[in-house]
Design an enzyme around this catalytic site. Structure first.
Site, mmCIF file in Angstrom:
data_model
loop_
_atom_site.group_PDB
_atom_site.id
_atom_site.type_symbol
_atom_site.label_atom_id
_atom_site.label_comp_id
_atom_site.label_asym_id
_atom_site.label_seq_id
_atom_site.Cartn_x
_atom_site.Cartn_y
_atom_site.Cartn_z
ATOM 1 N N VAL A 181 1.203 -1.693 -0.355
ATOM 2 C CA VAL A 181 0.111 0.059 0.242
ATOM 3 C C VAL A 181 0.774 0.965 0.603
ATOM 4 O O VAL A 181 0.804 2.528 -0.721
ATOM 5 C CB VAL A 181 -0.933 0.177 1.379
ATOM 6 C CG1 VAL A 181 -1.042 1.663 1.688
ATOM 7 C CG2 VAL A 181 -1.750 -1.105 0.610
ATOM 8 N N ALA A 182 1.816 0.999 0.896
ATOM 9 C CA ALA A 182 2.519 2.336 0.246
ATOM 10 C C ALA A 182 3.712 2.627 -0.113
ATOM 11 O O ALA A 182 3.778 3.486 -0.984
ATOM 12 C CB ALA A 182 3.865 2.259 1.839
ATOM 13 N N ASP A 229 -3.344 21.029 -42.255
ATOM 14 C CA ASP A 229 -4.113 21.073 -43.886
ATOM 15 C C ASP A 229 -3.623 22.641 -44.252
ATOM 16 O O ASP A 229 -3.593 23.553 -42.860
ATOM 17 C CB ASP A 229 -5.061 21.250 -43.520
ATOM 18 C CG ASP A 229 -6.140 21.060 -44.342
ATOM 19 O OD1 ASP A 229 -5.662 21.309 -45.653
ATOM 20 O OD2 ASP A 229 -7.397 21.535 -44.200
ATOM 21 N N ASP A 243 -9.108 15.423 -44.015
ATOM 22 C CA ASP A 243 -8.486 15.245 -43.144
ATOM 23 C C ASP A 243 -8.222 13.915 -42.413
ATOM 24 O O ASP A 243 -7.141 13.676 -40.825
ATOM 25 C CB ASP A 243 -8.283 16.224 -42.052
ATOM 26 C CG ASP A 243 -7.588 17.625 -43.802
ATOM 27 O OD1 ASP A 243 -6.141 17.942 -44.103
ATOM 28 O OD2 ASP A 243 -8.068 18.826 -43.555
ATOM 29 N N ASN A 275 5.658 8.252 -0.301
ATOM 30 C CA ASN A 275 5.273 6.607 -0.308
ATOM 31 C C ASN A 275 7.046 6.582 0.180
ATOM 32 O O ASN A 275 7.316 5.435 0.886
ATOM 33 C CB ASN A 275 5.224 6.300 -1.196
ATOM 34 C CG ASN A 275 4.008 6.751 -1.511
ATOM 35 O OD1 ASN A 275 3.216 8.074 -1.335
ATOM 36 N ND2 ASN A 275 3.003 5.692 -2.462
ATOM 37 N N GLU A 301 7.389 5.931 3.747
ATOM 38 C CA GLU A 301 7.445 5.519 3.838
ATOM 39 C C GLU A 301 7.686 4.018 4.160
ATOM 40 O O GLU A 301 7.807 3.068 5.326
ATOM 41 C CB GLU A 301 5.351 5.253 3.783
ATOM 42 C CG GLU A 301 4.624 6.761 4.402
ATOM 43 C CD GLU A 301 3.539 6.632 3.386
ATOM 44 O OE1 GLU A 301 3.196 6.317 2.764
ATOM 45 O OE2 GLU A 301 3.322 7.853 3.057
ATOM 46 N N ASN A 334 -1.419 8.591 2.379
ATOM 47 C CA ASN A 334 -1.467 8.864 0.623
ATOM 48 C C ASN A 334 -2.599 9.231 0.233
ATOM 49 O O ASN A 334 -2.605 9.779 -1.066
ATOM 50 C CB ASN A 334 -1.382 6.998 0.396
ATOM 51 C CG ASN A 334 0.460 6.790 0.752
ATOM 52 O OD1 ASN A 334 1.635 7.121 1.346
ATOM 53 N ND2 ASN A 334 0.177 5.188 0.078
ATOM 54 N N ASP A 365 -1.808 13.263 0.994
ATOM 55 C CA ASP A 365 -1.310 13.238 -0.018
ATOM 56 C C ASP A 365 -1.744 14.247 -0.880
ATOM 57 O O ASP A 365 -1.685 14.807 -1.449
ATOM 58 C CB ASP A 365 -0.222 12.187 -0.005
ATOM 59 C CG ASP A 365 1.127 11.952 0.441
ATOM 60 O OD1 ASP A 365 1.361 13.158 1.368
ATOM 61 O OD2 ASP A 365 1.578 10.815 0.614
#
Length: 878
Positions: A272-273, A319, A620, A682, A685, A710, A714
């Site tokens: 998770v970190a 173009d 185009d 992260n 951590e 997180n 963050d």
């Protein structure tokens, strides 16, 4: 000659050249439709709201988060699973809102086809929906109407069509009754500019040329944006790292005899970190806010990554007609035997004026100019209309440009009743003549191709006097014509003959009056926009369906210089490696077809270029879809081009592209900033958890605490970081390489340095306070990590410049996010519901003082280092 003429009061005389037909019967129509189907393109897969919503879950980072949520759910960590799930859902909702707005802003592809058509069936004329037309139908079309199918002509009365949307050719194309080539055909998706036609439908729906180009567009696979590629690459690296590290830590813990559940939770915490759970949502929010900002500046992003990708573009293949130019023919110059005139203004707005040697002149002031303007008004079926939307043209563009010129010269409008007879223009004669009454006498006005009109003249109007046209004078006029044509102008010659009777329509013994130069002028903002693009290190390559001479002239006028011109036939003759070699140097392309444009884009991409393709026509569309970023015109663009593009310019302004490039570069710079910031957080951590495991202490962070850091704290600051303003030198830097990574070696070094410090500082706090109790030590370490991460955000506002040089208060949203994050952390420490969720206990003043003291170096040291680098750089450039 009498058979070629037709008086204005008898417009149907030539209809007798085509015998009456009953057309198809209703029974025949039904039988043919069972075989040929409806006259419409295959319905594309509808992009419904559910599909748009579901594709928000296709990114690799999002899939990793979903996997993490499932693992947490399987482990019984319901809070963790719910928190991750909410983040994934938030990301999807934000992406869906922006992309669905863009999808619904564009009309369906099939609306290019005319809604109705006039056909002859069962012996009678009837109006039917365009989708009901079948091969074999007899269709009648008049000026201004769209063409609903590919039709072989049996009658073409002064007929010209606008095929610019299909071929890029800016001039109307004359149509004749012939079986040999495209001159005898009118095509679906184009429009009849002048005249009338009658013909038999030969192809409908997907079998039309329009349908063929649409099929070519559909055959081009969707392109992943450069940001998507880089984020997926980062996600793979992070996903692999999280799995390997978590598994390794779990095994090591089991080997040294730590409890299995504790090691499983430690491994889950590490996984998770490592993965920045807030990153997908932060990227989505940043891109959505950028897309909204660009929409206010008239650029509609159909995909969130579109603007960012444009910022990475190294080549703009554009173009010409309707993109670099106005797509409105304008008469800009007049040449007579003894004088030169210029006209101001563009398009069909007569607000400009005519000048001779810097002095404004009117028809009444100048005999030669007066006769020339009188002729172009009489020899015309076009007229100007003025309403609430401004001036507009009814009729052929060339004639409209000449009428506008006459308005600018204040020429009196002729009496329609004085117009007695006409010999219409044809490709064989290359001229048009009209006999008009002039008081008690008559005047034959002639306009057409200079080489044919001059050949019919034996006199010339010079300084108001009619004099004999000598051989040298004839040579001078032809030289003037060649000079004007070589500059990309379409040149029309005007002559006349005064006579006493209305019976003589022979075109000879004419008096030459003057030459008129017309051009589809560049948009006024284009030259400056191209200069800015070049300054930003972006190549601009013109790829047009127009002729080489016109393309070269426009290229020079808009600042592209005078590079060599390659035609579509030249492209066909080149092998892929030869084409790639030619594309390494400046070049422009003329007379190109859709497959040529597609091949040019692919050749550029094969050699590492990030290609932006701009265009507005059906021709185009395939290249727009193949390009890394397709940019279409919102006002004049066809529905096909809009559907194939990633970005739609709502104001059709080429200069808007430059603004979008600047916004795209700002977005990528900010993505780099907040990715580094999130990964630095992260990394701290991860390092704290790993070192703590090596030291054999209790868990320093719980899984719920890591998610809190997180996702909640963050995420707020990272979003605010994504709103940083552009740094001043962005548009003077070359485009980043296609393989440029979001992180790079320098980014990794930065992550390691910040991670080591914040991880070590958290461990110091944890073990210093551990004798006072595990809960207190863990709360202090948890709070310390949050504070360290919040304080370090100021180091990432610019990767090269100190914060004092960009202003401490220049991003108020960041200051608000910083304050809000710290307030949330205070609540996490002191508010009972959050204490229960996060397993925290209150902190005292001493613990807060220790945390603040350890946080200060994260602000001071980066400022000192970047200030020293800034001083060094300024000294080097002084």
């Amino acid at each position: 000659m009498a058979k070629q003429s037709a008086t204005k009061s008898q417009p149907n005389d030539e209809m007798s050249l085509v015998e009456p037909h009953a057309g198809l019967s209703s029974i025949e129509v039904e039988a043919i439709r069972r075989v040929a189907g409806w006259n419409e393109l295959p319905r594309p897969d509808t992009v419904g709201p559910l599909r748009v919503f579901l594709r928000q879950f296709s990114g690799l980072l999002v899939l990793i988060l979903i996997a993490a949520a499932l693992v947490a759910l399987a482990a019984g960590e319901l809070v963790d699973a719910l928190a991750i799930g909410l983040v994934v859902l938030l990301n999807a909702v934000l992406g869906f809102i922006q992309e669905w707005k863009a999808e619904t802003a564009l009309e369906a592809l099939r609306s290019m086809l005319s809604p109705t058509a006039l056909v002859i069936r069962d012996g009678a004329e009837k109006i039917v929906p365009a989708r009901e037309i079948v091969p074999g139908d007899r269709v009648l079309t008049t000026a201004g109407e769209g063409i609903a199918a590919d039709i072989r002509l049996e009658l073409a009365l002064d007929a010209t069509t606008d095929e610019s949307a299909m071929t890029g050719e800016s001039m109307p194309v004359e149509k004749l009754v012939t079986e040999e080539n495209d001159e005898g055909m009118i095509f679906a998706g184009t429009a009849l500019v002048s005249g009338r036609t009658e013909g038999i439908v030969v192809e409908t729906g997907s079998n039309t040329r329009f349908g063929g180009i649409a099929a070519l567009t559909g055959a081009v696979g969707g392109q992943k944006t450069n940001l998507e590629v880089r984020l997926n690459q980062l996600a793979k690296q992070l996903g692999l790292a999280s799995i390997l590290i978590a598994f390794a830590v779990f095994l090591v813990g089991m080997v040294v005899g730590r409890p299995m559940f504790e090691m499983f939770m430690t491994g889950l915490s590490l996984a998770v970190a490592i993965v920045p759970e807030g990153l997908p949502a932060v990227v989505t929010i940043t891109l959505a806010l950028g897309a909204s900002a660009m929409a206010r500046r008239n650029a509609l992003a159909r995909r969130l990554q579109a603007v960012e990708t444009l910022g990475a573009a190294s080549v703009i293949a554009t173009d010409k007609t309707g993109t670099l130019t106005e797509n409105q023919m304008t008469a800009t110059a007049v040449r007579t035997l003894t004088a030169t005139y210029s006209a101001t203004g563009t398009g069909y707005d007569p607000a400009g004026h005519i000048e001779r040697e810097g002095t404004r002149v009117r028809a009444e002031d100048d005999i030669v100019l007066g006769q020339l303007l009188e002729a172009v008004l009489v020899c015309s079926h076009a007229r100007l209309s003025n309403d609430a939307n401004g001036w507009s043209l009814i009729g052929a563009p060339t004639e409209g440009a000449l009428v506008t010129l006459a308005y600018k010269g204040w020429s009196p409008l002729p009496n329609a009743n004085d117009r007695l007879a006409e010999v219409p223009f044809s490709s064989e004669r290359k001229r048009m003549s009209v006999l008009a009454r002039r008081g008690q006498a008559f005047r034959l006005h002639v306009k057409g191709a200079p080489e044919t009109v001059i050949d019919l003249c034996d006199k010339v109007l010079a300084d108001g006097e009619s004099i004999s046209l000598s051989d040298s004078g004839r040579t001078d006029l032809l030289a003037a014509y060649q000079e004007m044509a070589s500059s990309g102008q379409r040149v029309i010659a005007v002559a006349c003959r005064d006579q006493d009777t209305a019976e003589d329509l022979t075109e000879g013994d004419l008096k030459f009056v003057g030459l008129i130069g017309l051009i589809d002028p560049p948009r006024p903002e284009v030259r400056g926009a191209i200069a800015l693009a070049v300054e930003a290190g972006i190549r601009v390559i013109m790829v047009t369906g127009d002729g080489a001479m016109t393309a070269a002239a426009i290229a020079k006028q808009v600042g592209l210089g005078s590079p060599p011109v390659l035609s579509g036939d030249d492209v066909d003759a080149l092998e892929d490696d030869e084409l790639a070699q030619r594309l390494k140097s400046n070049v422009l392309f003329a007379r190109t077809r859709p497959e040529h444009k597609l091949r040019i884009v692919k050749a550029l991409q094969a050699h590492g270029q990030i290609v932006a393709m701009t265009g507005d026509g059906v021709n185009d569309a395939p290249a727009l879809k193949q390009a890394d970023i397709g940019v279409s015109m919102g006002q004049r663009g066809t529905d096909v081009s809009k559907n194939a593009s990633d970005l739609v310019l709502l104001d059709d302004n080429f200069a808007t592209i430059v603004g979008a490039i600047a916004e795209g570069r700002r977005q990528f710079d900010n993505v780099k900033k907040f990715v580094r910031y999130l990964l630095c957080s992260n990394a701290g951590e991860v390092i704290a958890i790993l070192l703590n495991l090596a030291l054999g202490g209790p868990l320093i962070f719980l899984a719920t605490q890591i998610l809190w850091m997180n996702l909640i704290t963050d995420g707020l600051t990272a979003v605010a970081l994504g709103l940083e303003k552009a740094e001043g030198d962005q548009m003077s830097e070359p485009p980043r390489p296609k393989n440029a990574r979001i992180l790079g070696l320098r980014g990794i070094e930065l992550i390691v340095l910040f991670g080591l410090y914040t991880g070590a500082a958290s461990l110091f706090v944890f073990y210093t306070l551990l004798p006072l109790g595990t809960d207190l030590a863990r709360t202090a370490a948890f709070t310390g990590m949050v504070v360290f991460e919040k304080v370090s955000v100021f180091a990432f506002r610019s990767l090269t410049r100190p914060t004092w040089s960009i202003g401490w208060f220049s991003n108020p949203l960041l200051l608000a996010a910083f304050t809000a994050s710290l307030c949330l952390q205070v609540a996490a420490v002191y508010w009972t519901p959050l204490q229960a969720l996060l397993k925290t206990v209150p902190l005292g003043a001493d613990q807060w003082a220790m945390i603040i003291a350890l946080a200060l170096p994260l602000v001071i040291v980066p400022e000192i280092v970047k200030t020293a680098l800034l001083i060094k750089m300024r000294r080097a450039t002084s």
